[in-house]
Design an enzyme around this catalytic site. Structure first.
Site, PDB file in Angstrom:
ATOM      1  N   LYS A   1       0.836  -1.214   0.000  1.00 35.85           N
ATOM      2  CA  LYS A   1       0.000   0.000   0.000  1.00 35.85           C
ATOM      3  C   LYS A   1       0.868   1.260   0.000  1.00 35.85           C
ATOM      4  CE  LYS A   1      -1.808   1.725   3.979  1.00 35.85           C
ATOM      5  NZ  LYS A   1      -1.518   3.165   4.100  1.00 35.85           N
ATOM      6  N   ASN A   2       1.863   1.287   0.876  1.00 37.31           N
ATOM      7  CA  ASN A   2       2.645   2.520   1.028  1.00 37.31           C
ATOM      8  C   ASN A   2       3.569   2.769  -0.152  1.00 37.31           C
ATOM      9  OD1 ASN A   2       1.345   2.865   3.395  1.00 37.31           O
ATOM     10  ND2 ASN A   2       3.110   2.507   4.718  1.00 37.31           N
TER      11      ASN A   2
ATOM     12  N   ARG B   1      -4.909   9.625   4.207  1.00 35.68           N
ATOM     13  CA  ARG B   1      -3.765  10.506   4.473  1.00 35.68           C
ATOM     14  C   ARG B   1      -2.983  10.797   3.180  1.00 35.68           C
ATOM     15  NH1 ARG B   1      -0.773  13.937   7.922  1.00 35.68           N
ATOM     16  NH2 ARG B   1       1.415  13.624   7.458  1.00 35.68           N
TER      17      ARG B   1
ATOM     18  N   CYS C   1      -5.774   7.438   9.149  1.00 34.72           N
ATOM     19  CA  CYS C   1      -5.916   6.806  10.462  1.00 34.72           C
ATOM     20  C   CYS C   1      -5.703   7.828  11.568  1.00 34.72           C
ATOM     21  CB  CYS C   1      -4.890   5.684  10.629  1.00 34.72           C
ATOM     22  SG  CYS C   1      -5.364   4.164   9.824  1.00 34.72           S
TER      23      CYS C   1
ATOM     24  N   ARG D   1      -1.288  14.647  12.906  1.00 31.47           N
ATOM     25  CA  ARG D   1      -0.430  14.297  11.763  1.00 31.47           C
ATOM     26  C   ARG D   1      -0.270  15.528  10.886  1.00 31.47           C
ATOM     27  NH1 ARG D   1      -2.034   8.357   9.559  1.00 31.47           N
ATOM     28  NH2 ARG D   1       0.033   8.513   8.639  1.00 31.47           N
ATOM     29  N   PRO D   2       0.603  16.453  11.299  1.00 25.79           N
ATOM     30  CA  PRO D   2       0.762  17.692  10.542  1.00 25.79           C
ATOM     31  C   PRO D   2       1.349  17.446   9.160  1.00 25.79           C
ATOM     32  CG  PRO D   2       2.405  17.555  12.305  1.00 25.79           C
ATOM     33  CD  PRO D   2       1.512  16.360  12.446  1.00 25.79           C
ATOM     34  N   ILE D   3       1.218  18.452   8.293  1.00 24.02           N
ATOM     35  CA  ILE D   3       1.807  18.347   6.945  1.00 24.02           C
ATOM     36  C   ILE D   3       2.794  19.481   6.704  1.00 24.02           C
ATOM     37  CG2 ILE D   3      -0.061  17.023   5.844  1.00 24.02           C
ATOM     38  CD1 ILE D   3      -1.096  19.764   4.784  1.00 24.02           C
ATOM     39  N   ASP D   4       3.262  20.092   7.812  1.00 20.74           N
ATOM     40  CA  ASP D   4       4.163  21.250   7.677  1.00 20.74           C
ATOM     41  C   ASP D   4       5.416  20.914   6.866  1.00 20.74           C
ATOM     42  OD1 ASP D   4       4.649  19.575   9.926  1.00 20.74           O
ATOM     43  OD2 ASP D   4       6.091  21.004  10.717  1.00 20.74           O
ATOM     44  N   LEU D   5       5.948  19.703   7.022  1.00 18.77           N
ATOM     45  CA  LEU D   5       7.184  19.354   6.307  1.00 18.77           C
ATOM     46  C   LEU D   5       6.931  19.257   4.799  1.00 18.77           C
ATOM     47  CD1 LEU D   5       8.612  16.674   8.786  1.00 18.77           C
ATOM     48  CD2 LEU D   5       9.154  19.110   8.653  1.00 18.77           C
TER      49      LEU D   5
ATOM     50  N   ASP E   1       4.340   0.742  11.966  1.00 21.47           N
ATOM     51  CA  ASP E   1       3.175   0.039  11.424  1.00 21.47           C
ATOM     52  C   ASP E   1       3.110  -1.417  11.887  1.00 21.47           C
ATOM     53  OD1 ASP E   1       2.476   2.334  10.135  1.00 21.47           O
ATOM     54  OD2 ASP E   1       3.046   1.665   8.135  1.00 21.47           O
TER      55      ASP E   1
ATOM     56  N   ARG F   1      -8.538  -0.855   4.185  1.00 24.14           N
ATOM     57  CA  ARG F   1      -7.730   0.225   3.609  1.00 24.14           C
ATOM     58  C   ARG F   1      -6.348  -0.287   3.196  1.00 24.14           C
ATOM     59  NH1 ARG F   1      -6.752   4.329   7.386  1.00 24.14           N
ATOM     60  NH2 ARG F   1      -5.367   4.767   5.672  1.00 24.14           N
TER      61      ARG F   1
HETATM   62  C1  UD1 Z   1       4.044   6.885   6.308  1.00 23.61           C
HETATM   63  C2  UD1 Z   1       3.262   5.605   6.099  1.00 23.61           C
HETATM   64  C3  UD1 Z   1       2.688   5.139   7.414  1.00 23.61           C
HETATM   65  C4  UD1 Z   1       3.767   5.002   8.467  1.00 23.61           C
HETATM   66  C5  UD1 Z   1       4.607   6.275   8.555  1.00 23.61           C
HETATM   67  C6  UD1 Z   1       5.814   6.136   9.457  1.00 23.61           C
HETATM   68  C7  UD1 Z   1       2.454   5.851   3.836  1.00 23.61           C
HETATM   69  C8  UD1 Z   1       1.298   6.016   2.935  1.00 23.61           C
HETATM   70  N1  UD1 Z   1       2.191   5.864   5.139  1.00 23.61           N
HETATM   71  O1  UD1 Z   1       3.129   7.858   6.781  1.00 23.61           O
HETATM   72  O2  UD1 Z   1       2.057   3.876   7.195  1.00 23.61           O
HETATM   73  O3  UD1 Z   1       3.180   4.759   9.727  1.00 23.61           O
HETATM   74  O4  UD1 Z   1       5.078   6.648   7.249  1.00 23.61           O
HETATM   75  O5  UD1 Z   1       6.616   5.085   9.029  1.00 23.61           O
HETATM   76  O6  UD1 Z   1       3.569   5.654   3.395  1.00 23.61           O
HETATM   77  N2  UD1 Z   1       5.386  14.721  10.576  1.00 23.61           N
HETATM   78  C9  UD1 Z   1       5.369  16.073  10.834  1.00 23.61           C
HETATM   79  N3  UD1 Z   1       5.130  16.934   9.802  1.00 23.61           N
HETATM   80  C10 UD1 Z   1       4.929  16.503   8.525  1.00 23.61           C
HETATM   81  C11 UD1 Z   1       4.954  15.116   8.260  1.00 23.61           C
HETATM   82  C12 UD1 Z   1       5.190  14.249   9.311  1.00 23.61           C
HETATM   83  O7  UD1 Z   1       5.542  16.496  11.984  1.00 23.61           O
HETATM   84  O8  UD1 Z   1       4.728  17.338   7.640  1.00 23.61           O
HETATM   85  C13 UD1 Z   1       5.627  13.758  11.687  1.00 23.61           C
HETATM   86  C14 UD1 Z   1       4.396  12.856  11.900  1.00 23.61           C
HETATM   87  O9  UD1 Z   1       3.444  13.470  12.718  1.00 23.61           O
HETATM   88  C15 UD1 Z   1       5.014  11.646  12.541  1.00 23.61           C
HETATM   89  C16 UD1 Z   1       6.392  11.566  11.874  1.00 23.61           C
HETATM   90  O10 UD1 Z   1       6.639  12.854  11.312  1.00 23.61           O
HETATM   91  O11 UD1 Z   1       5.207  11.843  13.916  1.00 23.61           O
HETATM   92  C17 UD1 Z   1       6.475  10.516  10.780  1.00 23.61           C
HETATM   93  O12 UD1 Z   1       5.505  10.760   9.804  1.00 23.61           O
HETATM   94  P1  UD1 Z   1       5.722  10.414   8.264  1.00 23.61           P
HETATM   95  O13 UD1 Z   1       7.004   9.676   8.095  1.00 23.61           O
HETATM   96  O14 UD1 Z   1       5.507  11.630   7.471  1.00 23.61           O
HETATM   97  O15 UD1 Z   1       4.527   9.421   8.003  1.00 23.61           O
HETATM   98  P2  UD1 Z   1       3.529   9.389   6.779  1.00 23.61           P
HETATM   99  O16 UD1 Z   1       4.246   9.719   5.519  1.00 23.61           O
HETATM  100  O17 UD1 Z   1       2.288  10.133   7.128  1.00 23.61           O
END
Ligand code: UD1
Length: 417
Positions: free
Chosen positions: A22-23, A92, A116, A121-125, A306, A398
């Site tokens: 999936k990922n 997501r 989930c 789960r911010p998207i700032d990065l 995961d 999912r």
């Molecule tokens: C991906 C995986 C998910 C897995 C996660 C961590 C997919 C579709 N999903 O999710 O199954 O659990 O990696 O291995 O590939 N964060 C920020 N700001 C951001 C983005 C992330 O603070 O803009 C934080 C998140 O809150 C979290 C950490 O970074 O604490 C890791 O998140 P991230 O690696 O981005 O996970 P996803 O890409 O959402």
């Protein structure tokens, strides 16, 4: 809403080919938007998250059609730039469309993604990455707008976020100049995204390490990719065997992607052998698992967050106490109260779960509250005495392609009604 009825106690025996990841497929699907010609995705898993990505692609004007296990996406006619809240909230990974839309259309309007419920789960990065590449990104009243084609540049991530790394790679592949991503995530799915972009004519190097370089100014074309085996589905299946006992051979998955999980099960008393594309795994029914040292989740190559829930379910009946430390997400223990309903002895202390092994779990009425937590409850039910009624199956769908078929083919008794 359907319910899974799981009869516990039967050992699992046989061989199973693991579904596509999936990922891996979700960023690839978003990346199809970069190509003006058809893209063929082989070993594409049939998941509700894949349906959600297909729905977004079609909404943007791409055509998508299934040919057996292949999905063919043709984004030649795509012209949409906006994704509505309903579609964004479906998962997501809808945020993965931001980079490709900016690169292909020069603009994007979307809202915050769903997915989930594991804590904030911010998207700032993601947004900072696009800004570093020259896009004008603004957030107002829950709407994100992005204007201007990406130029490229240096993206330095504060944390090796999987999604932000992928979004920067996708955006960079359509940028005018080169992009360097520093402190990139190193997951196998990122290596596959590099392979995908290169198959479309891109020039991406360094994935699997902490610095990724994406060459800009390269026109992309059509191509094909075969999605790698899902290491988290594999970890769930192995957890099921550890919980119920038995002996299985997994095919289509790279054991190196699972080395931390395999090591843990070996320490717990399971036997593991591996060969390219195969894992042989055994837990003798007359030998209970034993607890292992603390398990802390970490970015790859550390122990995957995961896999935390399914592996915990297997260690719920190990002799002794195993501590799980969740470092990635603040609310990823939704499965713990449900496991307790089944007789597990688990206490939570902040981000730690203390799992004191009990002799046996028993069937109960439980509900999945997230995808991998749902996988964990299925694992627990397979090793439990009696019947478990598992609700919240929509979370499981999912990311697991026919979870009940996977376990039933190995001798389990699961019915969905
Ligand atoms: C991906 C995986 C998910 C897995 C996660 C961590 C997919 C579709 N999903 O999710 O199954 O659990 O990696 O291995 O590939 N964060 C920020 N700001 C951001 C983005 C992330 O603070 O803009 C934080 C998140 O809150 C979290 C950490 O970074 O604490 C890791 O998140 P991230 O690696 O981005 O996970 P996803 O890409 O959402």
């Amino acid at each position: 809403m359907s319910v899974m009825y799981i009869q516990g106690g039967a050992p699992l025996e046989g061989a199973w080919r693991v579904q596509g990841a999936k990922n891996s497929v979700l960023p690839v699907l978003a990346g199809c938007l970069l190509s003006p010609q058809p893209v063929v995705i082989r070993n594409c898993p049939r998941l509700s998250d894949v349906d959600a990505a297909v729905d977004i692609l079609q909404h943007l004007g791409a055509s998508c059609r299934w040919e057996g296990e292949k999905l063919v996406v043709d984004a030649g006619q795509a012209s949409g730039t906006a994704i509505d809240e309903g579609r964004m909230r479906a998962m997501r990974s809808s945020i993965m469309f931001l980079g490709p839309l900016a690169a292909r259309m020069g603009e994007a309007t979307l809202t915050y993604p769903g997915g989930c419920e594991l804590g904030p789960r911010p998207i700032d990065l993601h947004l900072e990455a696009l800004r570093a590449m020259g896009c004008q990104v603004e957030e107002q009243d829950g709407t994100i707008t992005c204007r201007g084609r990406p130029r490229g540049g240096v993206v330095t991530l504060k944390f090796p976020s999987v999604g932000a790394t992928e979004n920067a790679m996708l955006c960079g592949a359509g940028a005018a100049e080169d992009t360097t991503i520093v402190n990139a995530a190193r997951e196998p799915e990122i290596v596959q995204l590099q392979q995908f972009l290169n198959a479309l004519g891109g020039e991406v190097t360094g994935a699997g390490g902490s610095v990724i370089t994406v060459r800009g100014g390269r026109p992309l074309h059509g191509g094909a990719i075969s999605i790698l085996g899902d290491r988290i589905v594999a970890a769930t299946l192995l957890s099921g065997v550890a919980a119920a006992g038995g002996e299985v051979e997994l095919q289509g998955v790279d054991w190196r992607h699972l080395s931390t999980v395999l090591q843990l099960f070996e320490q717990g008393g399971c036997r593991v052998r591996s060969a390219p594309g195969r894992i042989w795994f055994c837990r003798r029914e007359d030998v209970p698992m034993k607890s292992v040292g603390p398990v802390a989740t970490a970015p790859y190559p550390g122990f995957p967050t995961d896999a935390q829930a399914p592996v915990m379910a297997a260690f719920a009946t190990a002799r002794g106490t195993t501590i799980f430390q969740e470092t990635m997400f603040s609310r990823r223990f939704g499965h713990v109260p449900e496991l307790r309903e089944m007789g597990a002895d688990i206490s939570l202390h902040g981000q730690g779960a203390w799992v004191r092994g009990v002799k046996r779990l028993h069937g109960a009425q439980v509900s999945a509250t997230d995808l991998r937590g749902g996988g964990a409850l299925a694992v627990a039910a397979l090793g439990a005495q009696g019947e478990t009624q598992l609700r919240g199956v929509e979370h499981i769908d999912r990311g697991y392609e026919h979870l009940e078929e996977m376990f039933n083919r190995l001798g389990a008794q699961i019915q969905r009604r």
